[in-house]
Design a protein around this motif. Structure first.
Motif, PDB file in Angstrom:
ATOM      1  N   TRP A  40       5.713   5.811   4.243  1.00 45.39           N
ATOM      2  CA  TRP A  40       5.120   6.005   2.920  1.00 45.39           C
ATOM      3  C   TRP A  40       5.917   5.132   1.963  1.00 45.39           C
ATOM      4  N   HIS A  58      -0.317   2.429  -0.081  1.00 47.35           N
ATOM      5  CA  HIS A  58       0.444   3.675  -0.157  1.00 47.35           C
ATOM      6  C   HIS A  58       1.019   4.025   1.221  1.00 47.35           C
ATOM      7  N   ALA A  59       0.252   3.782   2.252  1.00 48.47           N
ATOM      8  CA  ALA A  59       0.655   3.984   3.641  1.00 48.47           C
ATOM      9  C   ALA A  59      -0.244   3.100   4.493  1.00 48.47           C
ATOM     10  N   VAL A  62      -3.828   4.063   4.288  1.00 48.19           N
ATOM     11  CA  VAL A  62      -4.353   4.323   2.937  1.00 48.19           C
ATOM     12  C   VAL A  62      -4.355   3.005   2.163  1.00 48.19           C
ATOM     13  N   TRP A  90      -1.642   2.039  -5.197  1.00 45.79           N
ATOM     14  CA  TRP A  90      -1.280   3.065  -6.159  1.00 45.79           C
ATOM     15  C   TRP A  90      -0.038   2.638  -6.939  1.00 45.79           C
ATOM     16  N   GLY A 111       3.409   4.507  -6.357  1.00 46.84           N
ATOM     17  CA  GLY A 111       3.840   4.240  -4.994  1.00 46.84           C
ATOM     18  C   GLY A 111       4.477   2.858  -4.892  1.00 46.84           C
ATOM     19  N   LYS A 171      -0.425  10.840   0.089  1.00 51.81           N
ATOM     20  CA  LYS A 171      -1.384   9.813   0.463  1.00 51.81           C
ATOM     21  C   LYS A 171      -2.737  10.435   0.803  1.00 51.81           C
ATOM     22  N   ASN A 183      -6.822   8.740   1.935  1.00 50.37           N
ATOM     23  CA  ASN A 183      -7.716   7.587   2.039  1.00 50.37           C
ATOM     24  C   ASN A 183      -9.016   7.873   1.292  1.00 50.37           C
ATOM     25  N   TYR A 223      -7.426   9.126  -6.218  1.00 45.38           N
ATOM     26  CA  TYR A 223      -6.412   8.529  -7.099  1.00 45.38           C
ATOM     27  C   TYR A 223      -6.906   8.487  -8.546  1.00 45.38           C
TER      28      TYR A 223
END
Length: 369
Positions: free
Chosen positions: A165, A212-213, A216, A220, A223, A336, A338, A343
């Motif tokens: 993350w 973000h990951a 994902v 962001w 992040g 996180k 998807n 968001y």
């Protein structure tokens, strides 16, 4: 030859004038927007605030970030009263509030050690050092009951708390960096750098921004902000010949160039960086501004390009502080997901310490050495 020398000297003079002019953009702020005024408002407001708890039980990492920022501000202004108040606020953790200390079993919890280690550097009180190093070391020493994946990360020389993350690139690097400052032991610096390169390789996209990951694919702001802060902080410590320095510098410069292109007309960045219809978000903006300021001061970023951008952002940030000294339009804690709409719809808190912290980081950095 004389003409060449005169032309060269003239060009050099012009260049120096442009550099000095650009650097001055990070000083001379109007009344009410000076870093000393803003930092004082937010730091003393933090003193009066209640603890922010994680899962209702332990000190939240956002509080640690804000505490660290308040200490940085106090040191830059030599505010001994503030240092004492911040130290007094910590003291109950050794006695009546000991139960609020986070367990040493998660990336968000272990970063608490950075605060203890920072206080040790100020006070030389061995209690802070012992506590802080325990958090730094357990971030790498996998426990017996660690999961298979966690043990696998540890076996490769990474923190067993690795999860990919983007937030982790502040949470991990900050406590390892502070441990290095306290001990001088290169292992802490090497740990942080190795981890940073892993995250750069896994999460940074060709456009310089970060998911973000891995699963994902959204940029962001906050992040990405953790990475924007983590990289320059680590680069300040890495020796010029450190093998991981070039990769981290490359990642940092690529990110800064992309962030510059996404800065809004008024100086802010949006909740999703590349979405012009999303709302301006203060915590991410504060983190990106901090990254610009550090880069200009260290000579990594072109002053003529990034000083105006940093000034513009800072002046845009300040009006988001309300009369109660709370930073507004702060995205709440966000795991996180998807889902783009997720968001967009995140609630926004006034006074959320995720936002108070980067404002303090910027204020301290703008105050100079």
């Amino acid at each position: 030859m004389k003409y060449f020398k005169k032309s060269f000297l003239l060009l050099l003079t012009v260049c120096l004038f442009q550099i000095l002019s650009a650097q001055k953009l990070l000083t001379g702020f109007p009344n009410g927007s000076t870093p000393k005024e803003v930092g004082k408002r937010l730091a003393y407001h933090f003193i009066d605030g209640r603890h922010e708890l994680y899962a209702g039980r332990w000190i939240h990492y956002a509080e640690v970030c804000t505490w660290n920022g308040a200490l940085d501000y106090a040191l830059k202004t030599n505010d001994q009263e503030l240092i004492k108040l911040l130290q007094d606020k910590f003291e109950p953790f050794f006695t009546t509030e000991k139960a609020l200390l986070p367990p040493m079993n998660h990336v968000d919890y272990n970063m608490f050690g950075s605060l203890a280690l920072k206080l040790y550097q100020i006070t030389k009180d061995e209690r802070y050092k012992t506590l802080g190093l325990a958090y730094a070391d357990t971030q790498w020493d996998a426990p017996a009951n660690a999961k298979t994946e966690e043990k696998a990360w540890a076996g490769k020389g990474y923190s067993w708390q690795t999860r990919l993350w983007i937030d982790d690139m502040y949470m991990i690097t900050v406590v390892q960096s502070e441990a290095y400052k306290v001990t001088g032991d290169r292992k802490y610096l090497d740990r942080a750098a190795k981890e940073m390169v892993l995250y750069l390789n896994e999460l940074q996209r060709p456009n310089g921004l970060f998911y973000h990951a891995p699963d994902v694919p959204y940029y962001w702001a906050r992040g990405a902000g953790w990475m924007a802060v983590g990289m320059p902080n680590l680069l300040r410590l890495l020796p010029a010949d450190h093998p991981d320095r070039p990769r981290i510098m490359e990642g940092y410069l690529t990110m800064m160039k992309s962030l510059k292109s996404h800065q809004g007309e008024r100086g802010m960045w949006n909740q999703l960086i590349d979405e012009p219809d999303f709302w301006p978000e203060t915590s991410g903006t504060g983190m990106f501004t901090y990254a610009f300021i550090v880069g200009v001061k260290e000579g990594w970023l072109d002053v003529a390009t990034y000083s105006p951008a940093a000034r513009k952002a800072w002046l845009a940030m300040v009006p988001y502080i309300d009369q109660r000294n709370n930073v507004t339009e702060v995205c709440i804690g966000t795991g996180k997901k998807n889902d783009k709409q997720y968001y967009h719809d995140r609630p926004r808190n006034a006074g959320d310490l995720h936002g108070q912290a980067p404002y303090l980081w910027c204020a301290a950095e703008l105050l100079g050495e």
